[in-house]
Scaffold this active site. Structure first.
Site, PDB file in Angstrom:
ATOM      1  N   GLU A 147       0.828  -1.207   0.000  1.00 16.04           N
ATOM      2  CA  GLU A 147       0.000   0.000   0.000  1.00 16.04           C
ATOM      3  C   GLU A 147       0.861   1.256   0.000  1.00 16.04           C
ATOM      4  O   GLU A 147       0.540   2.249  -0.671  1.00 16.04           O
ATOM      5  CB  GLU A 147      -0.947   0.001   1.204  1.00 16.04           C
ATOM      6  N   ASP A 294      -4.455  -9.688  -8.594  1.00 17.11           N
ATOM      7  CA  ASP A 294      -4.853  -8.775  -9.667  1.00 17.11           C
ATOM      8  C   ASP A 294      -3.715  -7.956 -10.288  1.00 17.11           C
ATOM      9  O   ASP A 294      -3.397  -8.079 -11.465  1.00 17.11           O
ATOM     10  CB  ASP A 294      -5.972  -7.858  -9.185  1.00 17.11           C
ATOM     11  N   GLU A 388     -18.746  -6.188  -2.402  1.00 17.15           N
ATOM     12  CA  GLU A 388     -17.357  -6.623  -2.261  1.00 17.15           C
ATOM     13  C   GLU A 388     -17.167  -8.045  -2.777  1.00 17.15           C
ATOM     14  O   GLU A 388     -16.088  -8.396  -3.255  1.00 17.15           O
ATOM     15  CB  GLU A 388     -16.945  -6.514  -0.793  1.00 17.15           C
ATOM     16  N   GLU A 406     -12.409   0.407  -9.530  1.00 16.14           N
ATOM     17  CA  GLU A 406     -11.997  -0.471 -10.624  1.00 16.14           C
ATOM     18  C   GLU A 406     -13.009  -0.519 -11.773  1.00 16.14           C
ATOM     19  O   GLU A 406     -12.625  -0.569 -12.943  1.00 16.14           O
ATOM     20  CB  GLU A 406     -11.738  -1.886 -10.097  1.00 16.14           C
ATOM     21  N   THR A 492      -1.283   1.149 -10.842  1.00 15.38           N
ATOM     22  CA  THR A 492      -2.491   0.504 -10.319  1.00 15.38           C
ATOM     23  C   THR A 492      -3.294   1.431  -9.421  1.00 15.38           C
ATOM     24  O   THR A 492      -4.470   1.189  -9.183  1.00 15.38           O
ATOM     25  CB  THR A 492      -2.119  -0.778  -9.553  1.00 15.38           C
TER      26      THR A 492
END
Length: 913
Positions: A147, A294, A388, A406, A492
């Site tokens: 993160e 991902d 979710e 996304e 991303t």
């Protein structure tokens, strides 16, 4: 959080293996340049409407960013319900979610390049000055390496990229001298100790001040990390090396990617979700394109785009072939086992896979991108947001929605690829839903439950970093942006890195390790820019023709490809495999089939594993069906107008709000407040919704007393001061062991903090009207428009009232075992303690949100239209008499040798995002 932004290219192909200086400039992202091609399925949107929607996005960003700066800065994130900053250690721990917070003004750094994209250059310059003046990267706090890399390091590099662009233009940032880059370099060196492992995979966490494995670091003992966590570093670390000339960052990131590639499952070419950072053994062997994996796939393709290293493209194409072979079951993307890729690992999908259609656009595989995106859009239209997690028949599996970007990202890239105005309408829907359901006075609040519309006191930094960026770009024309967005690639986290880095400071060895591990056939790989005439073969209705069969997939039809049936077996006349839902323990044929599973052939073994998985999920489903879903208390009076939605617990008596009309009325406190005797103020509660306190008698007794006084409904408020849904699981109010058919008014339960909002509103406004329902209703725009200019003070008071409560998850998802129900006599029925015990969800091991929704089995096709007529979506009227134990006993004896696989399935059932 994905996808690249891009350079223009012509319809013709770039020569194979062209010099990268040309590829980076023209061909890397040429697919998304095909904006001149649009399908006729939707009417073109006028320039005026696009500008109007773009301006609406700007206003929404101002609302979110302005409230963060006013109420939260310099904290990492804004808590939009309580109008204050989220500071690590000062709020109840949310588990791993808090690892993104490092006391470094996260939201400000994450928003830097968004300010420039939205043409807020003056605000950008002010924000950069604040970062340089206030942000400290030397805090004694343990943070996520992943993160911190994508949000903070990426945010600093994106800010630096656009700062030097603005400086070159000569109007803004003339004072700038690479200060953000120096901060990024400082942070990069602070992250490097995490790579001190034999494998080269980084530790998942690091202490910004003390590093790894020192006593004061409080980290460094972890053994596992997710594939995405270790494989989503190359863009930021390589950019840092290219900007500064310090090659060590790119070298470390490359080594981690090389190790992941080496450890892929060789027969399937898939990777697992979690890996041991010391041994390289896969800890979780399921594989998909969502949470945990991902951005690993995303960064392989984008590393080729940014760095020009063929090995990254070769690896991506190898993985992509495996994804489309095993995981893609159009329009679904279902996790499989890496060692048995024909076997689905679960029957639900998580929201993070919504990035994948955008990545497919960059790849040039447009058809499956359109299909999956359309399926996701139908789910959104059903639930207003993407849950979710949701099942293969599109029911809610995990009900939260933290305002993830996304889907907006993939919408933007599909519009760039097709020019189809249909995707502008999709973006318009996203804007409307955000304003209608997530907007609160102090920003935008995440959804705690998409079914009830209740909020969570959370506004993640990625919401500002990505959502508004993609939505604005969706509606913007080229002249609306002050720089050429196609000269950059998106990370991303949607941070912008310039493509010219591909030819800068190329001092890192580009040893092609890919061919060391696999035989590659170049004919399988795309080395050229896709030709739009191939993507859209002279058919203006191309995209629409792909979408059309999926229009009703969520509500009416069974999606294709859910069940992998071995065509060879069926052609030969073999019977389809036994499904758990059809199994009968008294059927000798079924028992004989079970005995053969795992012994006769590999096909029988796959059937056996699938059958076990279905049995486990069937057991979990039957437990969940005994749970009633949460309800909603919505404050609809001035100045709230439905903006505040409180999650409430249901009752096992009284009318079912999912089957009866909601109850709307003003609230009044009962006397006595505990409601345990005849009310002394019946005139006050007559025709109103009575507020009563928990304790001293049974819930049903309270309901009868307020009903006899003329109340039209009741709200029980917990008497445990400070209790909230973030620290205690939601439960149902049980009856008193007697016949409760005489109770005809709805009853709901609120914890102390949530109930405090209503009590504070009464003290402030006296007249407070609420709506008791199964889920939040649409806000009344007419009532809201009647609000007088003087109501600004009222809105501020409403914000202060909201600060009484933090609407966080129903329970701490990271540690459900820590949750407990407060002991009160009325919570348990004195007659049937066993059934009362099932009222609480605290004993459930799985995600608490799962307890409130039925999970369907893989391959089960149901007619949702008929089902919805018979029962609500949450399926609360299930048969409690179904006996799992009678079915489980013969299976245990027959499948005794399969304990290891059963445990693996059970572990997957408990896994959370």
């Amino acid at each position: 959080m994905s996808e690249a932004g891009g350079g223009r290219g012509s319809g013709s192909s770039v020569p194979q293996r062209a010099p990268w200086s040309l590829v980076a400039a023209t061909a890397a992202l040429c697919l998304v340049s095909a904006t001149s091609v649009w399908t006729a399925g939707a009417a073109p949107m006028s320039r005026e409407e696009k500008q109007k929607l773009g301006n609406q996005v700007l206003e929404m960003f101002d609302h979110a960013y302005g409230n963060y700066m006013e109420h939260a800065y310099p904290a990492d994130e804004l808590m939009p319900l309580t109008c204050r900053g989220r500071v690590r250690g000062q709020e109840p721990s949310r588990g791993d979610v808090d690892d993104a917070l490092g006391k470094f003004s996260l939201t400000l750094i994450d928003s830097l390049d968004t300010l420039v994209v939205l043409n807020k250059t003056k605000e950008f310059e002010d924000a950069v000055r604040k970062v340089l003046r206030d942000v400290n990267l030397d805090n004694d706090v343990v943070v996520s390496v992943f993160e911190t890399n994508i949000r903070v390091l990426g945010g600093l590099l994106g800010g630096h990229s656009l700062a030097i662009m603005l400086k070159e233009k000569g109007e803004y940032m003339q004072w700038y001298n690479d200060e953000l880059l120096q901060m990024a370099k400082q942070l990069g060196y602070k992250l490097l100790p995490a790579f001190n492992t034999t494998s080269g995979l980084p530790y998942p966490r690091i202490n910004l001040k003390f590093g790894i494995r020192k006593p004061e670091a409080r980290t460094g003992t972890e053994t596992d990390t997710c594939t995405a966590c270790a494989g989503t570093l190359i863009l930021e670390f390589a950019a840092l090396s290219r900007f500064t000339g310090a090659t060590i960052f790119e070298e470390y990131a490359r080594k981690a990617l090389d190790f992941l590639w080496e450890k892929r499952q060789r027969s399937s070419n898939l990777v697992g979700v979690t890996i041991n950072i010391h041994t390289g053994d896969w800890v979780r062997k399921d594989s998909g394109v969502g949470a945990g994996i991902d951005s690993y796939y995303e960064y392989l393709l984008k590393a080729y785009v940014l760095l020009g290293d063929d090995s990254f493209l070769e690896r991506f194409n190898t993985h992509y072939d495996a994804i489309m072979r095993y995981i893609s079951q159009p329009p679904l993307l279902l996790d499989v086992h890496i060692h048995k890729p024909m076997l689905n690992a679960r029957t639900w999908m998580d929201a993070l896979l919504a990035f994948f259609p955008g990545l497919q656009v960059l790849k040039g595989d447009i058809r499956p991108a359109i299909e999956t995106h359309e399926m996701l859009y139908q789910v959104i239209k059903k639930h207003n947001f993407l849950p979710e997690a949701f099942t293969t028949d599109f029911r809610v599996h995990w009900a939260q929605h933290p305002l993830r970007p996304e889907f907006a990202e993939s919408t933007y890239f599909l519009y760039k690829a097709t020019g189809d105005p249909y995707y502008l309408e999709v973006g318009k829907t996203l804007i409307e839903n955000l304003n209608k359901y997530a907007r609160v006075p102090c920003g935008f609040a995440a959804m705690k439950d998409v079914r009830t519309g209740s909020h969570e006191d959370r506004m993640d930094s990625f919401f500002l970093a990505e959502m508004f960026k993609y939505l604005y770009l969706l509606f913007a024309d080229k002249e609306d942006i002050i720089f050429d967005i196609e000269d950059y690639i998106f990370t991303t986290e949607a941070h912008l890195l310039p493509l010219w880095l591909s030819t800068t400071n190329q001092r890192v060895s580009k040893k092609n390790t890919t061919s060391e591990y696999t035989e590659l056939d170049d004919s399988n790989f795309d080395w050229t820019c896709p030709n739009t005439q191939i993507l859209f073969p002279n058919d203006p209705l191309y995209a629409q023709s792909i979408r059309e069969p999926l229009k009703n997939v969520v509500d009416k039809s069974c999606p294709r490809g859910i069940i992998r049936v071995r065509e060879e077996s069926l052609r030969s006349g073999a019977k389809p495999p036994l499904r758990a839902r059809d199994f009968m323990a008294t059927n000798p044929e079924h028992l004989e089939i079970l005995k053969k599973m795992g012994a006769a052939s590999s096909i029988d073994a796959e059937d056996g594993l699938r059958f076990m998985q279905e049995m486990i999920e069937l057991s979990s489903q039957q437990q969940k069906e005994q749970q009633l879903p949460p309800r909603a208390v919505q404050i609809v009076s001035h100045p709230f107008f439905g903006r505040v939605v409180l999650t409430a617990g249901p009752a096992q008596f009284g009318p079912d709000l999912s089957k009866h009309k909601e109850t709307r009325g003003f609230v009044a406190s009962s006397k006595p407040y505990n409601g345990c005797s005849e009310l002394t103020n019946p005139e006050a509660v007559m025709g109103k919704i009575a507020l009563i306190q928990r304790g001293q008698c049974m819930f049903a007794e309270k309901a009868r007393n307020i009903q006899n006084a003329g109340a039209i409904g009741g709200i029980v408020i917990d008497d445990n001061e400070g209790s909230s849904s973030d620290t205690a699981p939601l439960f149902q109010m049980a009856g008193d062991g007697k016949d409760t058919d005489d109770i005809t008014i709805p009853m709901l339960f609120l914890f102390s903090k949530e109930g405090g909002i209503i009590l504070d509103a009464i003290r402030e406004y006296e007249e407070v009207e609420v709506l008791l329902s199964d889920k939040a209703k649409d806000r009344d725009p007419e009532m809201e428009n009647e609000e007088q200019p003087s109501s600004e003070n009222d809105s501020q008071s409403a914000e202060q009232i909201a600060s009484r409560s933090q609407e966080i998850d129903l329970v701490d998802q990271e540690s459900p075992e820590e949750s407990s129900v407060n002991s009160h006599p009325e919570a348990l029925s004195p007659v049937d303690t066993d059934s009362a015990a099932s009222v609480s969800s605290s004993e459930q091991d799985s995600n608490p949100m799962e307890n409130l929704e039925t999970t369907s089995l893989d391959g089960e096709c149901t007619d949702l239209d008929n089902q919805l007529q018979e029962q609500p979506e949450t399926e609360e009227d299930s048969n409690p008499n179904v006996s799992w134990g009678k079915k489980a006993q013969p299976i245990d004896s027959i499948l005794a040798d399969w304990n290891e696989d059963i445990e693996a399935f059970e572990m997957m059932d408990k896994d959370e995002l």
